[in-house]
Every structure is written in structure tokens, then in C-alpha cells.
Design a protein around this motif. Structure first.
Motif, PDB file in Angstrom:
ATOM      1  N   ILE A   1      48.168 -16.346  15.869  1.00 52.64           N
ATOM      2  CA  ILE A   1      47.308 -15.803  16.926  1.00 52.64           C
ATOM      3  C   ILE A   1      46.815 -16.936  17.819  1.00 52.64           C
ATOM      4  CG2 ILE A   1      45.194 -14.498  17.386  1.00 52.64           C
ATOM      5  CD1 ILE A   1      45.652 -13.146  14.653  1.00 52.64           C
ATOM      6  N   PRO A   2      47.171 -16.872  19.109  1.00 55.68           N
ATOM      7  CA  PRO A   2      46.823 -17.964  20.029  1.00 55.68           C
ATOM      8  C   PRO A   2      45.347 -18.334  20.045  1.00 55.68           C
ATOM      9  CG  PRO A   2      48.364 -16.466  21.079  1.00 55.68           C
ATOM     10  CD  PRO A   2      47.966 -15.829  19.775  1.00 55.68           C
ATOM     11  N   TYR A   3      44.454 -17.360  20.014  1.00 57.43           N
ATOM     12  CA  TYR A   3      43.016 -17.655  20.054  1.00 57.43           C
ATOM     13  C   TYR A   3      42.612 -18.542  18.885  1.00 57.43           C
ATOM     14  CZ  TYR A   3      37.972 -17.104  19.756  1.00 57.43           C
ATOM     15  OH  TYR A   3      36.628 -17.356  19.668  1.00 57.43           O
ATOM     16  N   TRP A   4      42.990 -18.170  17.671  1.00 57.38           N
ATOM     17  CA  TRP A   4      42.590 -18.930  16.484  1.00 57.38           C
ATOM     18  C   TRP A   4      43.281 -20.280  16.419  1.00 57.38           C
ATOM     19  CZ3 TRP A   4      38.233 -17.519  14.873  1.00 57.38           C
ATOM     20  CH2 TRP A   4      37.848 -16.191  14.903  1.00 57.38           C
ATOM     21  N   ARG A   5      44.533 -20.327  16.848  1.00 56.80           N
ATOM     22  CA  ARG A   5      45.252 -21.598  16.870  1.00 56.80           C
ATOM     23  C   ARG A   5      44.519 -22.583  17.777  1.00 56.80           C
ATOM     24  NH1 ARG A   5      50.197 -19.611  17.353  1.00 56.80           N
ATOM     25  NH2 ARG A   5      50.082 -19.414  19.586  1.00 56.80           N
ATOM     26  N   ALA A   6      44.129 -22.128  18.975  1.00 53.73           N
ATOM     27  CA  ALA A   6      43.426 -23.001  19.921  1.00 53.73           C
ATOM     28  C   ALA A   6      42.040 -23.375  19.408  1.00 53.73           C
ATOM     29  CB  ALA A   6      43.320 -22.303  21.277  1.00 53.73           C
ATOM     30  N   LEU A   7      41.335 -22.417  18.828  1.00 55.10           N
ATOM     31  CA  LEU A   7      39.988 -22.686  18.338  1.00 55.10           C
ATOM     32  C   LEU A   7      39.980 -23.720  17.215  1.00 55.10           C
ATOM     33  CD1 LEU A   7      37.080 -21.673  18.880  1.00 55.10           C
ATOM     34  CD2 LEU A   7      37.381 -20.196  16.900  1.00 55.10           C
ATOM     35  N   LEU A   8      40.909 -23.584  16.284  1.00 55.47           N
ATOM     36  CA  LEU A   8      40.992 -24.569  15.207  1.00 55.47           C
ATOM     37  C   LEU A   8      41.324 -25.946  15.760  1.00 55.47           C
ATOM     38  CD1 LEU A   8      42.785 -22.475  12.457  1.00 55.47           C
ATOM     39  CD2 LEU A   8      40.426 -23.282  12.423  1.00 55.47           C
ATOM     40  N   SER A   9      42.219 -25.983  16.724  1.00 60.02           N
ATOM     41  CA  SER A   9      42.588 -27.259  17.334  1.00 60.02           C
ATOM     42  C   SER A   9      41.395 -27.882  18.057  1.00 60.02           C
ATOM     43  CB  SER A   9      43.742 -27.038  18.312  1.00 60.02           C
ATOM     44  OG  SER A   9      44.063 -28.235  18.967  1.00 60.02           O
TER      45      SER A   9
ATOM     46  N   LEU B   1      40.166 -28.761  13.174  1.00 57.11           N
ATOM     47  CA  LEU B   1      40.306 -28.211  11.831  1.00 57.11           C
ATOM     48  C   LEU B   1      41.779 -27.961  11.538  1.00 57.11           C
ATOM     49  CD1 LEU B   1      37.372 -25.656  11.724  1.00 57.11           C
ATOM     50  CD2 LEU B   1      37.551 -27.792  10.467  1.00 57.11           C
ATOM     51  N   ASP B   2      42.230 -28.490  10.427  1.00 52.80           N
ATOM     52  CA  ASP B   2      43.601 -28.263   9.971  1.00 52.80           C
ATOM     53  C   ASP B   2      43.601 -26.956   9.183  1.00 52.80           C
ATOM     54  OD1 ASP B   2      46.075 -28.200   8.771  1.00 52.80           O
ATOM     55  OD2 ASP B   2      45.867 -30.147   7.780  1.00 52.80           O
ATOM     56  N   PRO B   3      44.409 -25.968   9.594  1.00 56.34           N
ATOM     57  CA  PRO B   3      44.435 -24.698   8.863  1.00 56.34           C
ATOM     58  C   PRO B   3      44.729 -24.868   7.377  1.00 56.34           C
ATOM     59  CG  PRO B   3      45.739 -24.532  10.859  1.00 56.34           C
ATOM     60  CD  PRO B   3      45.313 -25.964  10.725  1.00 56.34           C
ATOM     61  N   ASN B   4      45.509 -25.871   7.028  1.00 55.17           N
ATOM     62  CA  ASN B   4      45.821 -26.113   5.616  1.00 55.17           C
ATOM     63  C   ASN B   4      44.630 -26.685   4.854  1.00 55.17           C
ATOM     64  OD1 ASN B   4      48.643 -25.317   5.537  1.00 55.17           O
ATOM     65  ND2 ASN B   4      48.935 -27.045   6.930  1.00 55.17           N
ATOM     66  N   GLY B   5      43.615 -27.145   5.592  1.00 56.52           N
ATOM     67  CA  GLY B   5      42.437 -27.713   4.958  1.00 56.52           C
ATOM     68  C   GLY B   5      41.314 -26.715   4.756  1.00 56.52           C
ATOM     69  N   ILE B   6      41.563 -25.450   5.057  1.00 55.07           N
ATOM     70  CA  ILE B   6      40.547 -24.424   4.860  1.00 55.07           C
ATOM     71  C   ILE B   6      40.602 -23.976   3.406  1.00 55.07           C
ATOM     72  CG2 ILE B   6      39.790 -22.103   5.500  1.00 55.07           C
ATOM     73  CD1 ILE B   6      40.918 -22.687   8.300  1.00 55.07           C
ATOM     74  N   HIS B   7      39.574 -24.338   2.661  1.00 59.63           N
ATOM     75  CA  HIS B   7      39.538 -24.029   1.234  1.00 59.63           C
ATOM     76  C   HIS B   7      38.341 -23.181   0.843  1.00 59.63           C
ATOM     77  CE1 HIS B   7      42.848 -26.753   0.663  1.00 59.63           C
ATOM     78  NE2 HIS B   7      42.172 -27.709   1.268  1.00 59.63           N
ATOM     79  N   GLY B   8      37.400 -23.004   1.751  1.00 61.27           N
ATOM     80  CA  GLY B   8      36.212 -22.239   1.403  1.00 61.27           C
ATOM     81  C   GLY B   8      35.487 -21.751   2.634  1.00 61.27           C
ATOM     82  N   LEU B   9      34.478 -20.949   2.400  1.00 67.76           N
ATOM     83  CA  LEU B   9      33.714 -20.389   3.504  1.00 67.76           C
ATOM     84  C   LEU B   9      33.011 -21.460   4.323  1.00 67.76           C
ATOM     85  CD1 LEU B   9      32.219 -17.203   1.825  1.00 67.76           C
ATOM     86  CD2 LEU B   9      34.168 -17.381   3.364  1.00 67.76           C
ATOM     87  N   GLU B  10      32.667 -22.574   3.686  1.00 65.31           N
ATOM     88  CA  GLU B  10      32.008 -23.646   4.440  1.00 65.31           C
ATOM     89  C   GLU B  10      32.931 -24.207   5.515  1.00 65.31           C
ATOM     90  OE1 GLU B  10      34.011 -25.200   0.853  1.00 65.31           O
ATOM     91  OE2 GLU B  10      32.463 -23.703   1.098  1.00 65.31           O
TER      92      GLU B  10
ATOM     93  N   LEU C   1      35.170 -22.376   7.148  1.00 65.09           N
ATOM     94  CA  LEU C   1      35.168 -21.355   8.197  1.00 65.09           C
ATOM     95  C   LEU C   1      33.854 -21.352   8.961  1.00 65.09           C
ATOM     96  CD1 LEU C   1      36.893 -18.408   6.313  1.00 65.09           C
ATOM     97  CD2 LEU C   1      37.919 -20.015   7.926  1.00 65.09           C
ATOM     98  N   ALA C   2      32.771 -21.752   8.313  1.00 68.05           N
ATOM     99  CA  ALA C   2      31.459 -21.777   8.961  1.00 68.05           C
ATOM    100  C   ALA C   2      31.405 -22.790  10.100  1.00 68.05           C
ATOM    101  CB  ALA C   2      30.376 -22.074   7.932  1.00 68.05           C
ATOM    102  N   ALA C   3      32.329 -23.725  10.131  1.00 67.63           N
ATOM    103  CA  ALA C   3      32.361 -24.718  11.206  1.00 67.63           C
ATOM    104  C   ALA C   3      32.816 -24.112  12.531  1.00 67.63           C
ATOM    105  CB  ALA C   3      33.301 -25.867  10.824  1.00 67.63           C
TER     106      ALA C   3
END
Length: 87
Positions: free
Chosen positions: A16-24, A28-37, A39-41
Motif C-alpha cells: 500500500i503506497p500510503y503505508w510504504r511512504a509513511l514508514l519511509s 521505520l524498517d517494516p521488518n523491524g516492527i516487532h511490537g505495538l511500541e 507502530l506507536a511511532a
């Protein structure tokens, strides 16, 4: 449940383009998302984000189901145009 949220965030970041751009934008590396904390960023998604550019919220890629366009009535304000699947 937490693993499911993290896995969903990874899929969204890839498709999804929106989330890809927002993480960038938030480094934030999508592979580094391990917990709600992790995502809270991210900033909260606002209704106006979707209203302004609904195409940015549409997943793209091979093997995805055919999109179905729907809209809400907007009984509490302006309606939303969304893309979903029949699944």
C-alpha cells in the motif's frame, strides 16, 4: 494477536503506497516492527488522509484479489470512498 498486527503492518508496507511512504518518512524498517511500541511511532491515520487521496490506500501487486469500490454514507460527516475485496 500482536504477531498478526506486526505481520499486517509488514504486508501493508509492501503493498500500500500510503503505508510504504509513511514508514519511509519515519525511517521505520517494516521488518523491524516487532511490537505495538514500533507502530506507536507512526502518526494516527485521519479520515481526511483517506478522503484526500483514496488511491494511496489501494494495495497493488501480483496475486491480490480484484478490488471492489464502496463508499460510506457519511452520516457523521463527509462520506468515504474505499477500496476493499469480497474476501
Amino acid at each position: 494477536m500482536l504477531r498478526a498486527h506486526c505481520a499486517e503492518a509488514l504486508r501493508a508496507a509492501q503493498a500500500i503506497p500510503y503505508w510504504r511512504a509513511l514508514l519511509s518518512e519515519h525511517d521505520l524498517d517494516p521488518n523491524g516492527i516487532h511490537g505495538l511500541e514500533d507502530l506507536a511511532a507512526l502518526p494516527r491515520l485521519r479520515k481526511s488522509d483517506v478522503q484526500d487521496d483514496p488511491a494511496r490506500f489501494t494495495a497493488s501487486g501480483p496475486g491480490l484479489p480484484r478490488p471492489v469500490h464502496v463508499h460510506t454514507s457519511g452520516t457523521t460527516g463527509a462520506g468515504l470512498r474505499l477500496v476493499t475485496t469480497r474476501d
